[in-house]
Design an enzyme around this catalytic site. Structure first.
Site, PDB file in Angstrom:
ATOM      1  N   CYS A 129       2.113  10.093  -3.553  1.00 19.06           N
ATOM      2  CA  CYS A 129       0.768  10.610  -3.277  1.00 19.06           C
ATOM      3  C   CYS A 129       0.629  12.088  -3.617  1.00 19.06           C
ATOM      4  CB  CYS A 129       0.412  10.402  -1.809  1.00 19.06           C
ATOM      5  SG  CYS A 129       0.665   8.727  -1.201  1.00 19.06           S
TER       6      CYS A 129
ATOM      7  N   ASP B 193       2.148   7.566   5.046  1.00 16.15           N
ATOM      8  CA  ASP B 193       1.880   6.415   5.908  1.00 16.15           C
ATOM      9  C   ASP B 193       2.507   5.144   5.355  1.00 16.15           C
ATOM     10  OD1 ASP B 193       0.463   8.185   7.381  1.00 16.15           O
ATOM     11  OD2 ASP B 193      -1.436   7.110   7.304  1.00 16.15           O
TER      12      ASP B 193
ATOM     13  N   CYS C  91      -2.102  12.816   0.720  1.00 14.42           N
ATOM     14  CA  CYS C  91      -1.873  11.711   1.653  1.00 14.42           C
ATOM     15  C   CYS C  91      -2.951  11.645   2.724  1.00 14.42           C
ATOM     16  CB  CYS C  91      -0.502  11.848   2.311  1.00 14.42           C
ATOM     17  SG  CYS C  91       0.829  11.117   1.340  1.00 14.42           S
ATOM     18  N   ASP C  92      -2.978  10.495   3.414  1.00 16.19           N
ATOM     19  CA  ASP C  92      -4.064  10.174   4.335  1.00 16.19           C
ATOM     20  C   ASP C  92      -4.392  11.284   5.324  1.00 16.19           C
ATOM     21  OD1 ASP C  92      -3.841   7.800   3.021  1.00 16.19           O
ATOM     22  OD2 ASP C  92      -3.483   6.572   4.795  1.00 16.19           O
ATOM     23  N   LYS C  93      -3.388  11.819   6.022  1.00 14.19           N
ATOM     24  CA  LYS C  93      -3.663  12.787   7.081  1.00 14.19           C
ATOM     25  C   LYS C  93      -3.730  14.213   6.564  1.00 14.19           C
ATOM     26  CE  LYS C  93      -3.550   9.198   9.558  1.00 14.19           C
ATOM     27  NZ  LYS C  93      -3.087   8.310   8.466  1.00 14.19           N
TER      28      LYS C  93
ATOM     29  N   CYS D 193      -2.604   5.967  -2.655  1.00 15.90           N
ATOM     30  CA  CYS D 193      -2.877   4.525  -2.681  1.00 15.90           C
ATOM     31  C   CYS D 193      -4.262   4.251  -3.255  1.00 15.90           C
ATOM     32  CB  CYS D 193      -2.741   3.944  -1.287  1.00 15.90           C
ATOM     33  SG  CYS D 193      -1.104   4.216  -0.561  1.00 15.90           S
TER      34      CYS D 193
ATOM     35  N   GLU E 214      -1.071   3.220  13.117  1.00 23.92           N
ATOM     36  CA  GLU E 214      -1.793   2.232  12.321  1.00 23.92           C
ATOM     37  C   GLU E 214      -1.092   0.883  12.420  1.00 23.92           C
ATOM     38  OE1 GLU E 214      -3.675   5.182   8.910  1.00 23.92           O
ATOM     39  OE2 GLU E 214      -2.139   3.738   8.338  1.00 23.92           O
TER      40      GLU E 214
ATOM     41  N   SER F 189      -4.809   0.932   9.208  1.00 23.80           N
ATOM     42  CA  SER F 189      -4.733   1.518   7.878  1.00 23.80           C
ATOM     43  C   SER F 189      -6.048   1.297   7.151  1.00 23.80           C
ATOM     44  CB  SER F 189      -3.592   0.862   7.095  1.00 23.80           C
ATOM     45  OG  SER F 189      -3.710   1.124   5.720  1.00 23.80           O
TER      46      SER F 189
END
EC number: 4.2.1.9
Length: 564
Positions: A53, A85, A126-128, A203, A454, A480
């Site tokens: 990522c 994640d 990344c997600d966070k 992702c 998640e 997620s």
């Protein structure tokens, strides 16, 4: 109008005899006499080699620094953490994922404040790390521009029966469930494993990272068109350079993050999430970012906006397409223009270009919605937005559901109660979950988890076992952005805070009505009162370290799981 100070903070470390020592240190990192009057720009990156990522961020940070120089500023790069994640999923590591959002925001604030930097370019993949960077920008209220790392290309796999298909990381989680259920061979599972990540980037579906990248663009904190291009695409280098130039321009215009992140901008961001059918994590993160921006954003705002914004994106995890396809048909600006033309966005909000969102869109040569990847406004997938907030006796403060993938209007069934995710996964593996069950996983909330894990491992396993449309999963944890199936999360109050979910027992009837936005435990109040007698929560899972600190500070999911 007063003259703009191009160095609103860095004069503390460059001007006067008191700054002799700091100037000496800055000379050692490359600054000279000709640089003291330039604004100092922090270039903060969550680059690491742990996950694909973030792999582009080192390259993009260099581009941003070149842009800062070109704009007349002086860039100073520093790093922060990021948690993958995809790697942390399904085990103890996931406790640390949401916590990392706070660590990122705090660490960026710490460096920016300590070093007296005047503005920032914030890079994340990344997600966070995306919401963490935006929280930092809102908290600091300096001139800031956000730049996304970009998403990964989908993989391509040929299975043993000769079928071929496009795959993303989510296919791996679902394939594990299928393999455990005996409907997929180990050979095909390995083929999927080798295909899901063909290169760098986040992702690829409309999961959390791409949702939050779209949010950043819709908020006005990223350059128009910068969310959708893939990580490896050289347009990202162009956007990196432009982002560096843009932040210096913002300082010159006196525009700071809170001038951009207004209530109207947050409503625009929610509208774009609803149209794309984005991740439920956007609810949590937008509440947290708004809190940092001192904007009064409530859960009720999400339902109000969902009522008028249609779901248009045929995007994974529930649809057919990925972010690369969104880029192919024009990116986030195409969707924003369609929503603006329909009167569903505020066009007069300020953005990092120094112009309004309407002005940005008018300056772009944008196509109409393609009708396939992104459906036409008069032919939506759903008439209302892709996320709903539910309330009822089981979630008095709220719960969140991705209605974009919820196939039933009403679901009622008997509760199967589990303390934390592992117990539910074991029950599924052992065949103890049946069609019609309502799986209740508790003590996974922000405080009780801690970390609000998640549930992708269990939801992927449920789908892989062929139960994705036949069981309902409820949790005070979260899901997620890649989760599919009948799933409701963010239940508040959480179990550890004596929320109703703490008192559910096996066999209790639970009913969800999506149209009415209700989630109810069909147990009378007298019985619940009896269950509350002598109740005590499970003891803290962690008594030291970052998770122990987090559990003491974190607020309800209904408030964005903030810690301040």
């Amino acid at each position: 109008m007063p003259e703009i100070d191009m160095k609103p903070r860095s004069r503390d470390v460059t001007d006067g005899i008191e700054a002799t020592s700091s100037r000496g240190m800055l000379r050692a990192v490359g600054m000279g006499d000709e640089d003291w009057e330039k604004p100092q720009i922090g270039v903060a990156s969550s680059w690491n080699e742990v996950t694909p990522c973030n792999l582009s961020l080192d390259r993009l940070a260099q581009g941003a620094k070149e842009g800062v120089h070109a704009g007349g500023g002086y860039p100073l790069q520093f790093g922060t953490i990021s948690v993958s994640d995809g790697i942390a999923m399904g085990h103890e590591g996931m406790h640390f994922s949401l916590v990392s959002r706070e660590v990122i925001a705090d660490s960026v604030e710490t460096v920016m404040m300590a070093e007296r930097l005047d503005g920032s370019v914030l890079l994340a993949g990344c997600d966070k790390s995306l919401p963490g960077m935006l929280m930092a920008a809102a908290r600091l209220d300096l001139s800031s521009v956000f730049l996304y790392a970009g998403s990964i290309a989908p993989g391509w796999v040929k299975l043993s029966d000769g079928t071929e298909k496009e795959v993303t990381i989510i296919d791996a989680f679902e394939a594990v469930g299928a393999c455990k259920a005996g409907t997929m061979s180990q050979e095909d599972l390995t083929r999927i494993e080798k295909a899901i990540c063909p290169g760098e980037g986040a992702c690829g579906g409309m999961y959390t990272a791409n949702t939050m990248a779209s949010v950043a663009e819709a908020l006005g904190m990223s350059l128009p068109g910068s969310a959708a291009p893939p990580s490896a695409d050289r347009r990202r280098d162009y956007f990196a350079h432009r982002s560096g130039e843009a932040v210096v321009n913002l300082i010159a215009k006196g525009i700071t993050a809170r001038d951009i992140m207004t209530k109207e901008a947050f409503e625009n961001a929610i509208s774009v999430v609803m149209a794309f059918g984005g991740s439920t994590n956007a609810v949590l993160h937008l509440l947290a970012i708004a809190r940092e921006a001192e904007v009064d954003l409530q859960l009720s705002d999400f339902n109000r906006i969902a009522d008028r914004v249609p779901h248009l994106g045929d995007l994974k995890p529930f649809g057919r397409f990925v972010m690369n396809d969104v880029d192919r048909v024009g990116g986030v600006p195409v969707v924003m223009k369609a929503l603006l033309d329909a009167g569903l966005l505020h066009g007069d909000v300020m953005t990092v270009t120094g112009r309004t969102m309407r002005e940005n869109l008018e300056a772009m040569d944008l196509a109409d919605l393609d009708g396939t990847v992104i459906r036409k406004m008069d032919d939506p997938i759903h008439a209302t937005g892709g996320i709903s907030v539910l309330h009822g006796s089981l979630a008095p403060e709220g719960a969140v559901v991705k209605t974009a993938g919820f196939d039933l209007d009403v679901f009622e069934g008997p509760a199967r109660v589990f303390e934390r995710e592992r117990a539910a996964m074991d029950a599924l593996t052992e065949g103890r979950i049946s069609k019609g069950d309502v799986i209740v996983i508790r003590y996974e909330g922000p405080k009780g988890g801690p970390g609000m894990r998640e549930m992708l491992a269990i939801t992927g396993a449920i789908k892989g076992a062929g139960l994705g449309k036949d069981v309902l999963l409820l949790t005070d944890g979260r899901f997620s952005g890649g989760t599919t199936g009948l799933c409701i999360g963010h239940m508040a109050p959480e179990a550890v805070d004596a929320g109703p979910v703490a008192f559910v027992r096996d066999g209790d009837r639970i009913r969800v009505d999506i149209a009415a936005r209700t989630l109810d435990l069909l147990v009378d109040e007298a019985e619940l009162a009896a269950r509350r007698e002598g109740w005590a929560p499970l003891p803290p899972r962690y008594t030291r370290g970052v998770l122990a600190k987090y559990a003491k500070l974190v607020h309800s999911a209904a408030e964005g799981a903030i810690t301040g």
